[in-house]
Design an enzyme around this catalytic site. Structure first.
Site, PDB file in Angstrom:
ATOM      1  N   HIS A  45       1.216  -1.234  -0.212  1.00 20.67           N
ATOM      2  CA  HIS A  45       0.229  -0.417  -0.134  1.00 20.67           C
ATOM      3  C   HIS A  45       0.593   1.353  -0.517  1.00 20.67           C
ATOM      4  O   HIS A  45       1.661   1.502   0.498  1.00 20.67           O
ATOM      5  CB  HIS A  45      -0.376  -0.014   1.400  1.00 20.67           C
ATOM      6  CG  HIS A  45      -2.163  -1.279   1.021  1.00 20.67           C
ATOM      7  ND1 HIS A  45      -2.651  -1.929   1.589  1.00 20.67           N
ATOM      8  CD2 HIS A  45      -2.858  -1.100  -0.222  1.00 20.67           C
ATOM      9  CE1 HIS A  45      -3.470  -3.190   1.729  1.00 20.67           C
ATOM     10  NE2 HIS A  45      -3.680  -2.174   0.172  1.00 20.67           N
TER      11      HIS A  45
ATOM     12  N   GLU B 214       1.837   2.932   3.322  1.00 18.03           N
ATOM     13  CA  GLU B 214       2.058   3.249   4.231  1.00 18.03           C
ATOM     14  C   GLU B 214       4.111   3.261   4.177  1.00 18.03           C
ATOM     15  O   GLU B 214       4.515   1.987   4.276  1.00 18.03           O
ATOM     16  CB  GLU B 214       1.360   1.613   4.665  1.00 18.03           C
ATOM     17  CG  GLU B 214       0.384   1.726   4.545  1.00 18.03           C
ATOM     18  CD  GLU B 214      -0.524   0.441   4.222  1.00 18.03           C
ATOM     19  OE1 GLU B 214       0.110  -0.860   4.186  1.00 18.03           O
ATOM     20  OE2 GLU B 214      -1.564   0.151   4.813  1.00 18.03           O
TER      21      GLU B 214
ATOM     22  N   HIS C 210       2.562  -4.153   6.688  1.00 19.98           N
ATOM     23  CA  HIS C 210       1.797  -2.612   6.575  1.00 19.98           C
ATOM     24  C   HIS C 210       1.741  -2.247   7.360  1.00 19.98           C
ATOM     25  O   HIS C 210       2.375  -1.767   8.740  1.00 19.98           O
ATOM     26  CB  HIS C 210       0.258  -3.372   6.626  1.00 19.98           C
ATOM     27  CG  HIS C 210       0.546  -4.575   5.236  1.00 19.98           C
ATOM     28  ND1 HIS C 210      -0.914  -3.820   4.181  1.00 19.98           N
ATOM     29  CD2 HIS C 210       0.368  -5.362   4.626  1.00 19.98           C
ATOM     30  CE1 HIS C 210      -0.772  -4.740   3.155  1.00 19.98           C
ATOM     31  NE2 HIS C 210      -0.238  -5.335   3.552  1.00 19.98           N
TER      32      HIS C 210
ATOM     33  N   GLU D 116       1.117  -5.214  10.339  1.00 15.80           N
ATOM     34  CA  GLU D 116       1.090  -3.840  10.803  1.00 15.80           C
ATOM     35  C   GLU D 116       1.186  -3.436  11.849  1.00 15.80           C
ATOM     36  O   GLU D 116       1.848  -3.810  12.820  1.00 15.80           O
ATOM     37  CB  GLU D 116      -0.369  -4.098  11.054  1.00 15.80           C
ATOM     38  CG  GLU D 116      -1.634  -5.067   9.791  1.00 15.80           C
ATOM     39  CD  GLU D 116      -1.465  -4.111   9.625  1.00 15.80           C
ATOM     40  OE1 GLU D 116      -1.293  -2.990   8.900  1.00 15.80           O
ATOM     41  OE2 GLU D 116      -2.571  -3.752   8.437  1.00 15.80           O
TER      42      GLU D 116
HETATM   43 ZN   LIG Z   1      -1.582  -2.555   4.129  1.00 15.67          ZN
END
Ligand SMILES: [Zn+2]
Length: 253
Positions: A53, A56, A160, A213
Site C-alpha cells: 500500500h 504506508e 503494513h 501491521e
Molecule cells: Zn496496508
C-alpha cells in the site's frame, strides 16, 4: 538481549546506502523497476515485503533501515522494499491504475467489487478503490506472483500499517516469535473480509504468511523497536532461529 550479533552488522557510517545490488523482478504500471534485494534463487526461507500500500511508506523506511545495517554477505532472506512504487510516489494506497494491490490476487474469493477503505486517522471507511479487472490484472501483482514462485519462500512477511498487530491465520511459530519480539498482539485476521488479498493467495499456495501491521507511532520509535527484529529476520535461518526465544540470537550477543 540484543537481536543480532555485531559480526553481522556494518559500521554505522556504511549504513547510509544499500550495499547490495537489487534484482529487477518486474515493472510497475508506470514503468518503475520493481526491485528485490538478496538471494534470488529459491527455495529461500523468508521473503520480506514492504509498501504494498503506497500510503504506508514507513514500512519501506523500516525495512530499508534493517537491510542497510546488515553486512551484504549476511543477508540470508530476500527483501522487496517497495511492492507498489507508483503508489508511494503518489502517496496513494492503490497503484497508478486505482487498484488496491492487496485485493488483486487471483484467489478463489477474488471479487470485482470496489474496495472501501478508511484513510489514516479517518473515521469512515468510505474511500473507494478498484480490485482490478480480474485477479492479477496489475503488473505489480503479476511480478510479485512470479517472484514468489521463483523464490519459493517457506514464509512471507508483509509489512503494513497502522493496525498494530501481527496477523497470522496459522498462529505459526514465526508469527508468535515476531509478536513476542515487537510486543504486538497475534491475531488470526484483521476483522474484515479481504477478498483477493495477498494473505489469502499465500494461504492457497501453502505458504506461511505473516502480515505485520506497524503501530501508529512516530517513525523513530518504530525504527527503534521494529528494525532490530527485521534485521534478525533478514539474517536468520528459518525456522531454527526464529522459533525458540532461547536460540533467537545469532552468535555472541
Ligand atoms: Zn496496508
Amino acid at each position: 538481549m540484543t537481536e543480532d550479533s555485531h559480526e553481522l552488522l556494518l559500521p554505522r557510517e556504511r549504513r547510509g546506502t544499500l550495499a547490495l545490488e537489487p534484482t529487477v523482478y518486474g515493472r510497475s504500471a508506470r514503468g518503475v523497476a520493481l526491485e528485490c534485494f538478496g538471494p534470488q534463487f529459491g527455495p529461500v526461507e523468508i521473503l520480506l515485503l514492504a509498501s504494498m500500500h503506497g500510503d504506508e511508506s514507513d514500512t519501506t523506511v523500516v525495512l530499508s533501515d534493517a537491510l542497510r545495517a546488515v553486512r551484504p554477505d549476511a543477508v540470508r532472506n530476500p527483501a522487496v522494499l517497495c511492492v507498489n512504487p507508483d503508489g508511494v510516489m503518489r502517496g496513494t494506497r492503490c497503484n497508478a491504475r486505482g487498484v488496491d494491490l492487496n485485493r488483486n490476487l487471483p484467489t478463489k474469493n477474488w471479487s470485482a467489487n470496489p474496495v472501501y477503505y478508511r484513510g489514516h486517522g479517518q473515521e469512515n471507511q468510505d474511500m473507494r478503490l478498484g480490485a482490478g479487472k480480474q485477479g492479477a490484472s496489475e503488473p505489480e501483482t503479476r511480478a510479485l506472483i512470479a517472484l514468489v514462485e521463483r523464490l519459493k519462500p517457506k514464509a512471507v512477511v508483509s509489512l503494513h500499517a497502522p493496525l498494530a498487530c501481527i496477523e497470522d491465520p496459522e498462529a505459526s511459530a514465526l508469527g508468535q516469535w515476531i509478536s513476542g519480539k515487537v510486543k504486538l498482539p497475534l491475531l488470526p485476521d484483521v476483522g474484515y473480509e479481504t477478498p483477493g488479498s495477498f494473505g489469502t493467495w499465500c494461504d492457497e499456495q501453502g505458504i506461511t504468511i505473516i502480515t505485520w501491521e506497524l503501530p501508529a507511532e512516530p517513525l523513530p520509535d518504530i525504527l527503534a523497536s521494529h528494525a532490530p527484529v527485521l534485521r534478525k529476520l533478514i539474517t536468520a535461518r528459518y525456522p531454527e532461529e526464529v522459533v525458540d526465544g532461547s536460540r533467537a540470537t545469532i552468535g555472541p550477543a
